[in-house]
Design an enzyme around this catalytic site. Structure first.
Site, PDB file in Angstrom:
ATOM      1  N   LYS A 124       0.830  -1.215   0.000  1.00  0.00           N
ATOM      2  CA  LYS A 124       0.000   0.000   0.000  1.00  0.00           C
ATOM      3  C   LYS A 124       0.854   1.251   0.000  1.00  0.00           C
ATOM      4  O   LYS A 124       0.477   2.265  -0.592  1.00  0.00           O
ATOM      5  CB  LYS A 124      -0.954   0.004   1.202  1.00  0.00           C
ATOM      6  CG  LYS A 124      -2.148  -0.903   0.993  1.00  0.00           C
ATOM      7  CD  LYS A 124      -3.324  -0.501   1.870  1.00  0.00           C
ATOM      8  CE  LYS A 124      -4.535  -1.373   1.586  1.00  0.00           C
ATOM      9  NZ  LYS A 124      -5.617  -1.197   2.537  1.00  0.00           N
ATOM     10  N   LYS A 206      -3.768 -11.006  -6.740  1.00  0.00           N
ATOM     11  CA  LYS A 206      -5.062 -11.089  -6.038  1.00  0.00           C
ATOM     12  C   LYS A 206      -6.113 -10.203  -6.718  1.00  0.00           C
ATOM     13  O   LYS A 206      -5.779  -9.104  -7.162  1.00  0.00           O
ATOM     14  CB  LYS A 206      -4.825 -10.610  -4.590  1.00  0.00           C
ATOM     15  CG  LYS A 206      -6.006 -10.775  -3.678  1.00  0.00           C
ATOM     16  CD  LYS A 206      -5.763 -10.109  -2.322  1.00  0.00           C
ATOM     17  CE  LYS A 206      -5.989  -8.616  -2.369  1.00  0.00           C
ATOM     18  NZ  LYS A 206      -6.155  -7.972  -1.061  1.00  0.00           N
ATOM     19  N   LYS A 209     -10.367  -4.616  -5.442  1.00  0.00           N
ATOM     20  CA  LYS A 209     -11.288  -3.566  -5.883  1.00  0.00           C
ATOM     21  C   LYS A 209     -10.545  -2.308  -6.316  1.00  0.00           C
ATOM     22  O   LYS A 209     -11.126  -1.433  -6.943  1.00  0.00           O
ATOM     23  CB  LYS A 209     -12.307  -3.253  -4.779  1.00  0.00           C
ATOM     24  CG  LYS A 209     -11.722  -2.957  -3.417  1.00  0.00           C
ATOM     25  CD  LYS A 209     -12.786  -3.040  -2.317  1.00  0.00           C
ATOM     26  CE  LYS A 209     -12.156  -3.110  -0.936  1.00  0.00           C
ATOM     27  NZ  LYS A 209     -13.025  -3.569   0.115  1.00  0.00           N
TER      28      LYS A 209
HETATM   29  P1  TYM Z   1     -10.645  -6.056   3.131  1.00  0.00           P
HETATM   30  O1  TYM Z   1     -11.731  -5.048   3.278  1.00  0.00           O
HETATM   31  O2  TYM Z   1      -9.510  -5.741   2.235  1.00  0.00           O
HETATM   32  O3  TYM Z   1     -11.261  -7.421   2.637  1.00  0.00           O
HETATM   33  C1  TYM Z   1     -12.350  -8.022   3.319  1.00  0.00           C
HETATM   34  C2  TYM Z   1     -12.195  -9.520   3.335  1.00  0.00           C
HETATM   35  O4  TYM Z   1     -12.145 -10.027   2.004  1.00  0.00           O
HETATM   36  C3  TYM Z   1     -11.000 -10.870   1.849  1.00  0.00           C
HETATM   37  N1  TYM Z   1     -10.528 -10.745   0.473  1.00  0.00           N
HETATM   38  C4  TYM Z   1     -10.333 -11.776  -0.354  1.00  0.00           C
HETATM   39  N2  TYM Z   1     -10.506 -13.096  -0.198  1.00  0.00           N
HETATM   40  C5  TYM Z   1     -10.229 -13.893  -1.256  1.00  0.00           C
HETATM   41  N3  TYM Z   1      -9.788 -13.418  -2.438  1.00  0.00           N
HETATM   42  C6  TYM Z   1      -9.599 -12.108  -2.647  1.00  0.00           C
HETATM   43  N4  TYM Z   1      -9.190 -11.658  -3.817  1.00  0.00           N
HETATM   44  C7  TYM Z   1      -9.880 -11.212  -1.580  1.00  0.00           C
HETATM   45  N5  TYM Z   1      -9.811  -9.863  -1.435  1.00  0.00           N
HETATM   46  C8  TYM Z   1     -10.207  -9.594  -0.172  1.00  0.00           C
HETATM   47  C9  TYM Z   1      -9.999 -10.340   2.852  1.00  0.00           C
HETATM   48  O5  TYM Z   1      -9.041 -11.314   3.191  1.00  0.00           O
HETATM   49  C10 TYM Z   1     -10.886  -9.977   4.022  1.00  0.00           C
HETATM   50  O6  TYM Z   1     -11.158 -11.117   4.805  1.00  0.00           O
HETATM   51  N6  TYM Z   1      -7.948  -5.577   7.296  1.00  0.00           N
HETATM   52  C11 TYM Z   1      -9.143  -6.163   6.737  1.00  0.00           C
HETATM   53  C12 TYM Z   1     -10.400  -5.712   7.444  1.00  0.00           C
HETATM   54  C13 TYM Z   1     -10.371  -5.871   8.929  1.00  0.00           C
HETATM   55  C14 TYM Z   1     -10.501  -7.084   9.623  1.00  0.00           C
HETATM   56  C15 TYM Z   1     -10.429  -6.719  11.008  1.00  0.00           C
HETATM   57  C16 TYM Z   1     -10.668  -8.415   9.234  1.00  0.00           C
HETATM   58  C17 TYM Z   1     -10.211  -4.869   9.835  1.00  0.00           C
HETATM   59  N7  TYM Z   1     -10.265  -5.394  11.098  1.00  0.00           N
HETATM   60  C18 TYM Z   1     -10.508  -7.708  12.000  1.00  0.00           C
HETATM   61  C19 TYM Z   1     -10.761  -9.375  10.234  1.00  0.00           C
HETATM   62  C20 TYM Z   1     -10.681  -9.015  11.601  1.00  0.00           C
HETATM   63  C21 TYM Z   1      -9.244  -5.762   5.282  1.00  0.00           C
HETATM   64  O7  TYM Z   1      -8.691  -4.800   4.855  1.00  0.00           O
HETATM   65  O8  TYM Z   1     -10.108  -6.487   4.559  1.00  0.00           O
END
Ligand code: TYM
Length: 342
Positions: A124, A206, A209
């Site tokens: 990032k 990966k 979005k």
């Molecule tokens: P975020 O918002 O980027 O993504 C949300 C969830 O989607 C999963 N994900 C994917 N899984 C499979 N293939 C992909 N291409 C893909 N892209 C995204 C992510 O692994 C995630 O589970 N830091 C986290 C949000 C967060 C969080 C937490 C998660 C904040 N606090 C506490 C768990 C527990 C994040 O940025 O997810």
């Protein structure tokens, strides 16, 4: 005590799940397959807390009006995907101040070296060179606070969050080794198939979005868009339908998507499709994605028209989450030596 609080505190205490999704853009089928779908599967067996992590979202610049709108949209998506807001706590992170307060304390138990090793920080900060802010750096500490506040047992996430989760466990263990058993040590729940859905255009990367729209399928894409994007997905030139992510990332990605959404083993899909061309594989994948998203999209349309209902869900659930979170926060504050409140 509200109904939600009572549910979370039932006599036969269930284990706790916490997870979150950032309201920072369109959700993709990567988010759906890697996380959201599993939230729904797990909701009956655990006490679940599914947060809309708006504080994480501002580590990269957001348009305020868009962010505000997306928080309610994400609440609608959670519910449309099948999460029952009477059983699960669905709320915005910024509405429960204990998240930020615990994160501050945990910052003091996290090392710069640990945070510097986080691959997501490196990626990032490379993508946002003009805004490498301290929040981006300490992002995993806020995530650890989210999880540890609720004495979480299980965290359903995609594989990209594994490193953050390991850091969360390290911080919790470090804190516990000084102050006794304050935090439950959480485990990850990472699906076998679909933990990393890949980009349609660059299947070694990966699905994200933040990439151009043809690289991902948004969960609200209409059927024609889904068909068009999958039709243009990058595959390879050997023409064989086989699951082999190393040498056939594009084809394997389509098989993973179909397998996760259709609940059929990747190899059995590959065997069933032997001798067929990639055109057929793409057609079946698109049919499968469209069928899986159809009910969610219909329910989303209905829910998003009722902003008052959505607002009420996030308000009441934030109040319930707050009273759970405050218990851990007060315990931690006491342990580290903050003066008692009169
Ligand atoms: P975020 O918002 O980027 O993504 C949300 C969830 O989607 C999963 N994900 C994917 N899984 C499979 N293939 C992909 N291409 C893909 N892209 C995204 C992510 O692994 C995630 O589970 N830091 C986290 C949000 C967060 C969080 C937490 C998660 C904040 N606090 C506490 C768990 C527990 C994040 O940025 O997810």
């Amino acid at each position: 005590m509200t109904e939600q609080e009572q549910n979370v505190q039932t006599a036969e205490k269930k284990q706790v799940i916490f997870s979150g999704i950032q309201p920072s853009g369109t959700l993709t089928i990567g988010n759906y397959i890697g996380a959201l779908r599993n939230f729904v599967k797990l909701q009956n067996d655990y006490d679940c807390i599914y947060c809309i992590v708006d504080e994480h979202a501002i580590t990269v610049r957001q348009n305020p009006a868009d962010l505000r709108r997306r928080c309610l949209e994400l609440a609608a998506i959670y519910i449309a995907a099948g999460l029952d807001p009477q059983k699960n706590l669905i709320y915005c992170q910024s509405h429960v101040s204990a998240h930020a307060e615990l994160a501050w304390i945990l910052n003091c138990f996290t090392y710069m070296g640990e945070l510097s090793r986080m691959t997501q920080f490196k990626a990032k900060s490379a993508a946002h060179e003009d805004n490498i802010n301290a929040g981006l750096f300490t992002y995993p500490v806020l995530m650890a606070a989210d999880i540890l506040l609720y004495q979480t047992n299980l965290v359903p996430v995609g594989v990209d969050q594994k490193q953050h989760l390991e850091l969360c466990r390290d911080i919790a263990q470090r804190f516990n080794s000084v102050y006794g058993n304050v935090f439950t040590i959480p485990e990850g729940y990472i699906p076998k198939i679909g933990a990393k859905i890949m980009s349609l255009q660059e299947p070694e990367k990966k699905m994200s979005k933040s990439d151009p729209a043809e690289c991902y399928i948004a969960i609200l894409d209409d059927p024609d868009t889904i068909r068009r994007k999958i039709k243009r997905a990058v595959t390879d030139s050997d023409g064989e339908i086989r699951f082999d992510p190393e040498s056939k990332p594009g084809v394997s990605n389509l098989l993973s998507i179909m397998s996760a959404l259709g609940d059929e083993d990747v190899d059995s899909i590959a065997t069933r499709m032997q001798g067929k061309g990639y055109g057929e594989l793409k057609k079946e994948t698109a049919d499968c994605v469209i069928a899986a998203l159809e009910p969610l999209q219909a329910e989303y349309k209905r829910l998003i028209a009722d902003k008052a209902y959505l607002q009420n869900v996030i308000d009441t659930n934030a109040a319930a989450a707050n009273s759970l979170a405050i218990r851990t926060l007060r315990k931690v504050q006491k342990k580290v030596g903050f003066a008692p409140r009169g």
